[in-house]
Design a protein around this motif. Structure first.
Motif, PDB file in Angstrom:
ATOM      1  N   THR A 151      72.948  44.403  -7.693  1.00 40.75           N
ATOM      2  CA  THR A 151      72.071  43.274  -7.997  1.00 40.75           C
ATOM      3  C   THR A 151      71.513  42.635  -6.728  1.00 40.75           C
ATOM      4  OG1 THR A 151      74.030  41.846  -8.126  1.00 40.75           O
ATOM      5  CG2 THR A 151      73.198  42.755 -10.191  1.00 40.75           C
ATOM      6  N   GLN A 152      72.338  42.488  -5.700  1.00 41.94           N
ATOM      7  CA  GLN A 152      71.876  41.849  -4.473  1.00 41.94           C
ATOM      8  C   GLN A 152      70.924  42.751  -3.687  1.00 41.94           C
ATOM      9  OE1 GLN A 152      72.354  38.622  -3.518  1.00 41.94           O
ATOM     10  NE2 GLN A 152      73.232  38.455  -5.572  1.00 41.94           N
ATOM     11  N   SER A 153      71.169  44.060  -3.711  1.00 46.02           N
ATOM     12  CA  SER A 153      70.265  44.986  -3.017  1.00 46.02           C
ATOM     13  C   SER A 153      68.871  44.923  -3.629  1.00 46.02           C
ATOM     14  CB  SER A 153      70.801  46.418  -3.106  1.00 46.02           C
ATOM     15  OG  SER A 153      72.013  46.555  -2.406  1.00 46.02           O
ATOM     16  N   VAL A 154      68.810  44.955  -4.959  1.00 40.83           N
ATOM     17  CA  VAL A 154      67.520  44.877  -5.640  1.00 40.83           C
ATOM     18  C   VAL A 154      66.852  43.533  -5.363  1.00 40.83           C
ATOM     19  CG1 VAL A 154      66.402  44.781  -7.901  1.00 40.83           C
ATOM     20  CG2 VAL A 154      68.114  46.527  -7.447  1.00 40.83           C
ATOM     21  N   ALA A 155      67.601  42.455  -5.464  1.00 34.35           N
ATOM     22  CA  ALA A 155      67.022  41.124  -5.271  1.00 34.35           C
ATOM     23  C   ALA A 155      66.521  40.928  -3.839  1.00 34.35           C
ATOM     24  CB  ALA A 155      68.068  40.059  -5.617  1.00 34.35           C
ATOM     25  N   ASN A 156      67.313  41.326  -2.859  1.00 32.17           N
ATOM     26  CA  ASN A 156      66.916  41.133  -1.455  1.00 32.17           C
ATOM     27  C   ASN A 156      65.675  41.931  -1.109  1.00 32.17           C
ATOM     28  OD1 ASN A 156      69.041  39.377  -0.802  1.00 32.17           O
ATOM     29  ND2 ASN A 156      70.438  41.064  -0.354  1.00 32.17           N
ATOM     30  N   ALA A 157      65.658  43.208  -1.503  1.00 32.59           N
ATOM     31  CA  ALA A 157      64.521  44.064  -1.135  1.00 32.59           C
ATOM     32  C   ALA A 157      63.254  43.670  -1.888  1.00 32.59           C
ATOM     33  CB  ALA A 157      64.867  45.527  -1.414  1.00 32.59           C
ATOM     34  N   SER A 158      63.371  43.356  -3.172  1.00 26.29           N
ATOM     35  CA  SER A 158      62.183  43.008  -3.958  1.00 26.29           C
ATOM     36  C   SER A 158      61.562  41.702  -3.457  1.00 26.29           C
ATOM     37  CB  SER A 158      62.540  42.899  -5.445  1.00 26.29           C
ATOM     38  OG  SER A 158      63.525  41.903  -5.664  1.00 26.29           O
ATOM     39  N   PHE A 159      62.399  40.710  -3.186  1.00 24.32           N
ATOM     40  CA  PHE A 159      61.883  39.431  -2.689  1.00 24.32           C
ATOM     41  C   PHE A 159      61.304  39.594  -1.285  1.00 24.32           C
ATOM     42  CE2 PHE A 159      62.260  35.191  -0.785  1.00 24.32           C
ATOM     43  CZ  PHE A 159      61.649  34.418  -1.761  1.00 24.32           C
ATOM     44  N   GLY A 160      61.958  40.449  -0.466  1.00 22.93           N
ATOM     45  CA  GLY A 160      61.498  40.639   0.905  1.00 22.93           C
ATOM     46  C   GLY A 160      60.090  41.183   1.000  1.00 22.93           C
ATOM     47  N   ILE A 161      59.718  42.138   0.135  1.00 24.36           N
ATOM     48  CA  ILE A 161      58.377  42.710   0.196  1.00 24.36           C
ATOM     49  C   ILE A 161      57.399  41.950  -0.689  1.00 24.36           C
ATOM     50  CG2 ILE A 161      58.759  44.383  -1.664  1.00 24.36           C
ATOM     51  CD1 ILE A 161      56.660  44.878   1.557  1.00 24.36           C
ATOM     52  N   TYR A 162      57.906  41.244  -1.709  1.00 23.27           N
ATOM     53  CA  TYR A 162      56.990  40.510  -2.592  1.00 23.27           C
ATOM     54  C   TYR A 162      56.387  39.297  -1.888  1.00 23.27           C
ATOM     55  CZ  TYR A 162      55.147  37.661  -6.338  1.00 23.27           C
ATOM     56  OH  TYR A 162      54.299  36.905  -7.132  1.00 23.27           O
ATOM     57  N   MET A 163      57.170  38.606  -1.069  1.00 24.52           N
ATOM     58  CA  MET A 163      56.655  37.415  -0.413  1.00 24.52           C
ATOM     59  C   MET A 163      55.460  37.710   0.504  1.00 24.52           C
ATOM     60  SD  MET A 163      57.928  34.812  -1.659  1.00 24.52           S
ATOM     61  CE  MET A 163      57.180  33.675  -0.501  1.00 24.52           C
ATOM     62  N   PRO A 164      55.490  38.789   1.324  1.00 24.35           N
ATOM     63  CA  PRO A 164      54.277  39.113   2.084  1.00 24.35           C
ATOM     64  C   PRO A 164      53.077  39.417   1.179  1.00 24.35           C
ATOM     65  CG  PRO A 164      56.158  40.246   3.013  1.00 24.35           C
ATOM     66  CD  PRO A 164      56.627  39.622   1.731  1.00 24.35           C
ATOM     67  N   LYS A 165      53.326  40.045   0.018  1.00 19.27           N
ATOM     68  CA  LYS A 165      52.233  40.271  -0.935  1.00 19.27           C
ATOM     69  C   LYS A 165      51.712  38.944  -1.469  1.00 19.27           C
ATOM     70  CE  LYS A 165      52.332  42.997  -4.269  1.00 19.27           C
ATOM     71  NZ  LYS A 165      52.812  43.532  -5.549  1.00 19.27           N
ATOM     72  N   PHE A 166      52.623  38.058  -1.818  1.00 19.62           N
ATOM     73  CA  PHE A 166      52.251  36.759  -2.404  1.00 19.62           C
ATOM     74  C   PHE A 166      51.451  35.920  -1.406  1.00 19.62           C
ATOM     75  CE2 PHE A 166      53.310  32.273  -3.206  1.00 19.62           C
ATOM     76  CZ  PHE A 166      52.826  32.133  -4.497  1.00 19.62           C
ATOM     77  N   SER A 167      51.869  35.939  -0.137  1.00 17.46           N
ATOM     78  CA  SER A 167      51.194  35.122   0.883  1.00 17.46           C
ATOM     79  C   SER A 167      49.998  35.826   1.509  1.00 17.46           C
ATOM     80  CB  SER A 167      52.192  34.746   1.982  1.00 17.46           C
ATOM     81  OG  SER A 167      52.690  35.915   2.627  1.00 17.46           O
ATOM     82  N   GLY A 168      49.871  37.142   1.279  1.00 19.66           N
ATOM     83  CA  GLY A 168      48.748  37.898   1.835  1.00 19.66           C
ATOM     84  C   GLY A 168      49.013  38.487   3.202  1.00 19.66           C
ATOM     85  N   THR A 169      50.183  38.242   3.780  1.00 23.74           N
ATOM     86  CA  THR A 169      50.476  38.768   5.110  1.00 23.74           C
ATOM     87  C   THR A 169      50.798  40.264   5.087  1.00 23.74           C
ATOM     88  OG1 THR A 169      52.797  38.109   4.860  1.00 23.74           O
ATOM     89  CG2 THR A 169      51.330  36.560   5.952  1.00 23.74           C
TER      90      THR A 169
END
Length: 253
Positions: A70-88
């Motif tokens: 659960t933590q591996s999925v959560a950490n990796a998904s949030f890590g790459i989603y935030m740059p997508k969300f912010s546009g960076t």
């Protein structure tokens, strides 16, 4: 290989973990400790042994594996989603950094966090139950392979998601139920014959069984099948990520 870029992405993701220690580390450790108290003490007092192992010790590998996934999925998904969300993410994609280097940075950081968390939970478990690790090398191998495989899966989910709800829905509605149904708290031999066969279609069964074998030398399936399933998950996730970067799926506006 641009090791400077990999190190920069890795250090950035790891720094986010140290800034949110309560959410990233303390919360999962405390939650797992509650499982030890409820299942290990309350239920363990009535269920003495499973496959020759004290019940309190028997659930240790399952709980660690559940947290890893659960933590591996959560950490990796949030890590790459935030740059997508912010546009960076477009700055990363336009930089002289290959897809392999991007994945190594993000997935390496997510897997590192999960391994650290798994070791902390393992140390915490010693406060509640006594156990020995029969195959410590295999224990580390399964821990690392599971963390990397599910970090890759989380990376895929983070790219696929177009909202915070989708980032959270897979861990909550898929990974956690599969963990509970994968033998975290019981042996497959305790199930009726029909449900034993059904359970074998759950890939998490093989990961938990192999991890438990590294602790106690007992498992529901052969160690070869467990290792094979771990490698298969790695291969499928790496193939999916290769396709994502090749086609630009959800990465190119």
């Amino acid at each position: 290989m641009n090791f400077h870029a990999i190190r920069a992405l890795y250090k950035f993701e790891m720094a986010r973990t140290w800034r949110t220690l309560t959410q990233s580390i303390a919360s999962p450790v405390i939650s797992t400790s509650l499982y030890f108290v409820v299942f290990g003490a309350a239920i363990g007092a009535r269920m003495v042994e499973v496959d020759g192992v004290r019940y309190g010790a028997f659930i240790v590998p399952g709980l660690i594996m559940m947290s890893l996934m659960t933590q591996s999925v959560a950490n990796a998904s949030f890590g790459i989603y935030m740059p997508k969300f912010s546009g960076t993410v477009y700055e990363i994609l336009s930089a002289p950094v290959s897809a392999v280097e991007i994945v190594l940075g993000y997935v390496g950081a997510a897997a590192s966090k999960s391994v650290i968390l798994g070791l902390l939970i393992l140390a915490t478990a010693r406060l509640f139950v006594d156990f020995e690790i029969v195959h410590p090398v295999w224990m580390i191998v399964f821990m690392v392979m599971t963390s990397v495989a599910f970090s890759l899966l989380g990376f895929i989910i983070g790219i696929w998601a177009d909202g915070f709800e989708k980032v959270q829905i897979v861990p909550m509605l898929v990974i956690t139920p599969l963990s509970f149904l994968g033998g975290s708290f019981y042996s497959l031999s305790m199930l009726p014959p029909f449900w034993q066969k059904v359970a074998l279609f759950n890939p998490v069964v093989y990961l938990i069984s192999g991890f438990r074998w590294s602790f106690f030398g007992v498992s529901d399936v052969s160690i070869a099948l467990s290792a094979g399933m771990a490698f298969a998950l790695l291969a499928v996730c790496m193939g999916a990520i290769w396709w994502i970067f090749k086609t630009g799926y959800r990465l190119r506006a």
